[in-house]
Design an enzyme around this catalytic site. Structure first.
Site, PDB file in Angstrom:
ATOM      1  N   ASN A   1      17.277  20.251  14.067  1.00 38.07           N
ATOM      2  CA  ASN A   1      15.832  20.112  13.862  1.00 38.07           C
ATOM      3  C   ASN A   1      15.105  19.539  15.080  1.00 38.07           C
ATOM      4  O   ASN A   1      13.947  19.877  15.313  1.00 38.07           O
ATOM      5  CB  ASN A   1      15.603  19.215  12.632  1.00 38.07           C
ATOM      6  CG  ASN A   1      14.189  18.717  12.536  1.00 38.07           C
ATOM      7  OD1 ASN A   1      13.298  19.424  12.081  1.00 38.07           O
ATOM      8  ND2 ASN A   1      13.949  17.488  12.992  1.00 38.07           N
TER       9      ASN A   1
ATOM     10  N   ASP B   1      21.060  11.195  20.540  1.00 37.69           N
ATOM     11  CA  ASP B   1      20.122  11.860  21.446  1.00 37.69           C
ATOM     12  C   ASP B   1      20.767  13.208  21.750  1.00 37.69           C
ATOM     13  O   ASP B   1      21.855  13.258  22.338  1.00 37.69           O
ATOM     14  CB  ASP B   1      19.944  11.027  22.722  1.00 37.69           C
ATOM     15  CG  ASP B   1      18.964  11.668  23.697  1.00 37.69           C
ATOM     16  OD1 ASP B   1      18.861  12.927  23.720  1.00 37.69           O
ATOM     17  OD2 ASP B   1      18.317  10.932  24.445  1.00 37.69           O
TER      18      ASP B   1
ATOM     19  N   TYR C   1       7.476  26.176  24.938  1.00 41.83           N
ATOM     20  CA  TYR C   1       7.870  25.961  23.535  1.00 41.83           C
ATOM     21  C   TYR C   1       8.214  27.272  22.847  1.00 41.83           C
ATOM     22  O   TYR C   1       9.268  27.403  22.209  1.00 41.83           O
ATOM     23  CB  TYR C   1       6.742  25.248  22.777  1.00 41.83           C
ATOM     24  CG  TYR C   1       7.059  24.977  21.324  1.00 41.83           C
ATOM     25  CD1 TYR C   1       7.861  23.905  20.955  1.00 41.83           C
ATOM     26  CD2 TYR C   1       6.563  25.799  20.310  1.00 41.83           C
ATOM     27  CE1 TYR C   1       8.161  23.651  19.616  1.00 41.83           C
ATOM     28  CE2 TYR C   1       6.853  25.557  18.975  1.00 41.83           C
ATOM     29  CZ  TYR C   1       7.656  24.480  18.634  1.00 41.83           C
ATOM     30  OH  TYR C   1       7.950  24.240  17.308  1.00 41.83           O
TER      31      TYR C   1
ATOM     32  N   LYS D   1      11.945  28.706  21.404  1.00 41.44           N
ATOM     33  CA  LYS D   1      12.252  29.132  20.034  1.00 41.44           C
ATOM     34  C   LYS D   1      12.815  30.562  20.025  1.00 41.44           C
ATOM     35  O   LYS D   1      13.678  30.887  19.204  1.00 41.44           O
ATOM     36  CB  LYS D   1      11.010  29.023  19.135  1.00 41.44           C
ATOM     37  CG  LYS D   1      10.538  27.581  18.928  1.00 41.44           C
ATOM     38  CD  LYS D   1      11.633  26.673  18.402  1.00 41.44           C
ATOM     39  CE  LYS D   1      11.120  25.309  17.952  1.00 41.44           C
ATOM     40  NZ  LYS D   1      12.197  24.364  17.611  1.00 41.44           N
TER      41      LYS D   1
HETATM   42  N1  NAP Z   1       5.327  20.972  12.739  1.00 44.45           N
HETATM   43  C1  NAP Z   1       5.227  22.302  12.726  1.00 44.45           C
HETATM   44  O1  NAP Z   1       4.174  22.867  12.350  1.00 44.45           O
HETATM   45  C2  NAP Z   1       6.397  23.147  13.131  1.00 44.45           C
HETATM   46  C3  NAP Z   1       6.215  24.554  13.088  1.00 44.45           C
HETATM   47  C4  NAP Z   1       7.298  25.373  13.458  1.00 44.45           C
HETATM   48  C5  NAP Z   1       8.502  24.792  13.831  1.00 44.45           C
HETATM   49  N2  NAP Z   1       8.631  23.424  13.866  1.00 44.45           N
HETATM   50  C6  NAP Z   1       9.925  22.873  14.268  1.00 44.45           C
HETATM   51  O2  NAP Z   1      10.376  21.968  13.259  1.00 44.45           O
HETATM   52  C7  NAP Z   1      11.156  20.923  13.879  1.00 44.45           C
HETATM   53  C8  NAP Z   1      10.595  19.570  13.499  1.00 44.45           C
HETATM   54  O3  NAP Z   1       9.263  19.485  13.993  1.00 44.45           O
HETATM   55  P1  NAP Z   1       8.289  18.277  13.644  1.00 44.45           P
HETATM   56  O4  NAP Z   1       6.954  18.876  13.507  1.00 44.45           O
HETATM   57  O5  NAP Z   1       8.847  17.448  12.571  1.00 44.45           O
HETATM   58  O6  NAP Z   1       8.331  17.470  15.031  1.00 44.45           O
HETATM   59  P2  NAP Z   1       8.068  15.922  15.358  1.00 44.45           P
HETATM   60  O7  NAP Z   1       7.325  15.269  14.249  1.00 44.45           O
HETATM   61  O8  NAP Z   1       7.483  15.907  16.728  1.00 44.45           O
HETATM   62  O9  NAP Z   1       9.544  15.303  15.379  1.00 44.45           O
HETATM   63  C9  NAP Z   1      10.431  15.708  16.370  1.00 44.45           C
HETATM   64  C10 NAP Z   1      11.767  15.061  16.101  1.00 44.45           C
HETATM   65  O10 NAP Z   1      12.648  15.450  17.174  1.00 44.45           O
HETATM   66  C11 NAP Z   1      13.278  14.292  17.656  1.00 44.45           C
HETATM   67  N3  NAP Z   1      13.690  14.386  19.056  1.00 44.45           N
HETATM   68  C12 NAP Z   1      12.961  14.659  20.151  1.00 44.45           C
HETATM   69  N4  NAP Z   1      13.717  14.586  21.253  1.00 44.45           N
HETATM   70  C13 NAP Z   1      14.965  14.255  20.837  1.00 44.45           C
HETATM   71  C14 NAP Z   1      16.196  14.032  21.488  1.00 44.45           C
HETATM   72  N5  NAP Z   1      16.327  14.120  22.823  1.00 44.45           N
HETATM   73  N6  NAP Z   1      17.280  13.714  20.738  1.00 44.45           N
HETATM   74  C15 NAP Z   1      17.180  13.599  19.392  1.00 44.45           C
HETATM   75  N7  NAP Z   1      16.044  13.778  18.716  1.00 44.45           N
HETATM   76  C16 NAP Z   1      14.945  14.106  19.439  1.00 44.45           C
HETATM   77  C17 NAP Z   1      12.263  13.187  17.469  1.00 44.45           C
HETATM   78  O11 NAP Z   1      12.920  11.934  17.519  1.00 44.45           O
HETATM   79  P3  NAP Z   1      12.240  10.593  18.136  1.00 44.45           P
HETATM   80  O12 NAP Z   1      11.485   9.966  17.000  1.00 44.45           O
HETATM   81  O13 NAP Z   1      13.412   9.814  18.603  1.00 44.45           O
HETATM   82  O14 NAP Z   1      11.337  11.031  19.259  1.00 44.45           O
HETATM   83  C18 NAP Z   1      11.700  13.535  16.109  1.00 44.45           C
HETATM   84  O15 NAP Z   1      12.523  13.041  15.088  1.00 44.45           O
HETATM   85  C19 NAP Z   1      11.134  21.219  15.359  1.00 44.45           C
HETATM   86  O16 NAP Z   1      12.268  21.972  15.717  1.00 44.45           O
HETATM   87  C20 NAP Z   1       9.879  22.047  15.535  1.00 44.45           C
HETATM   88  O17 NAP Z   1       9.913  22.836  16.695  1.00 44.45           O
HETATM   89  C21 NAP Z   1       7.600  22.594  13.520  1.00 44.45           C
END
Ligand code: NAP
Length: 229
Positions: free
Chosen positions: A75, A48, A152, A156
């Site tokens: 990530n 975490d 958010y 970033k």
């Molecule tokens: N999706 C997009 O379009 C997009 C665009 C730009 C940037 N991003 C960035 O890319 C990254 C991944 O995004 P995603 O879309 O894959 O998000 P996601 O599907 O919501 O997954 C988020 C991940 O973060 C983990 N997390 C949350 N709180 C945590 C904590 N306290 N300790 C450890 N892990 C934690 C979650 O784990 P749990 O399963 O344990 O909750 C999950 O594995 C992020 O940094 C996001 O801001 C995403």
């Protein structure tokens, strides 16, 4: 043998990054809150990112077995204010978002720095977003109004600043530090509205994780090229 750690590797883009790095032959620690979530071919590591003791324990596990860390992908993130207008955002929205996506990155990076230095050629990849670009935010049509999220987006922006400062500090140590935007991906974070798959989003992070020693540091980019700060 290259050793990697990906935070938030249980689902979404992080899971894909971990899987793809393992396909490249790395030993990948999947930082997860639920060990059952780690993708096949990776090693679950309870992490975490908001828990400093957990980050220290994770560093101990990696350090005792390998004595180094070659790739750290920060990530894990959450968006605490999706659908909330900036004027309605509270310090609570800010805290929950920053706790994971800003303080969490510093917590994990700080714990891993000795192992990254021991690598001699480590890569840190910070998952940020074009939503954090001040240049695009300042251009009034630079960011779609629906995606103007005070907590958010500014988290970033902070992570971009942190990326540059780590990059500058670590120049000459062999550690390259870069910020990447995966594009708009269909994951839980976006309510699966994105047009790219998590695997497509992961590709740019994997590319920066595999940089050669003459690769750049202190950059901000996406699959299609550099992004404005
Ligand atoms: N999706 C997009 O379009 C997009 C665009 C730009 C940037 N991003 C960035 O890319 C990254 C991944 O995004 P995603 O879309 O894959 O998000 P996601 O599907 O919501 O997954 C988020 C991940 O973060 C983990 N997390 C949350 N709180 C945590 C904590 N306290 N300790 C450890 N892990 C934690 C979650 O784990 P749990 O399963 O344990 O909750 C999950 O594995 C992020 O940094 C996001 O801001 C995403």
């Amino acid at each position: 043998m290259k050793i990697a750690l990906v935070t938030g590797a249980g689902r979404g883009i992080g899971r894909e990054i971990a899987r793809q790095l393992a396909e490249h032959g790395m030993t990948v620690f999947a930082g997860v809150r639920d060990e059952g979530q780690a993708p096949e071919g990776t090693r679950p590591l309870p992490l975490d990112v908001t828990d400093e003791a957990a980050a220290r324990d994770a560093a101990k596990v990696v350090g005792e077995e390998f004595g180094k860390l070659d790739v750290l992908v920060n990530n894990a993130a959450l968006c605490g204010d999706y659908g909330v207008a900036p004027a309605d955002v509270t310090a609570g929205h800010m805290r929950s978002t920053y706790e994971v996506g800003v303080f969490g990155v510093v917590t994990v990076t700080h714990a891993m720095i000795p192992l990254l230095r021991a690598s001699g050629e480590a890569r840190i990849v910070n998952m940020t977003s074009r939503l954090g670009s001040l240049t695009l935010t300042a251009a009034r049509d630079g960011i779609n109004r629906d995606w103007t999220m005070l907590a958010y987006n500014s988290a970033k922006t902070a992570l971009n600043a942190i990326t540059v400062m780590y990059a500058n500090e670590l120049r000459g140590s062999g550690i390259l530090v870069n910020a990447v935007d995966p594009g708009h991906c269909a994951t839980d974070l976006t309510g699966h509205t994105g047009t790219r798959t998590a695997a497509e989003g992961a590709a740019v992070a994997v590319r920066m994780a595999l940089l050669g020693q003459d690769g750049p540091t202190g950059t901000f980019g996406a699959q299609e090229g550099p992004l404005p700060w």
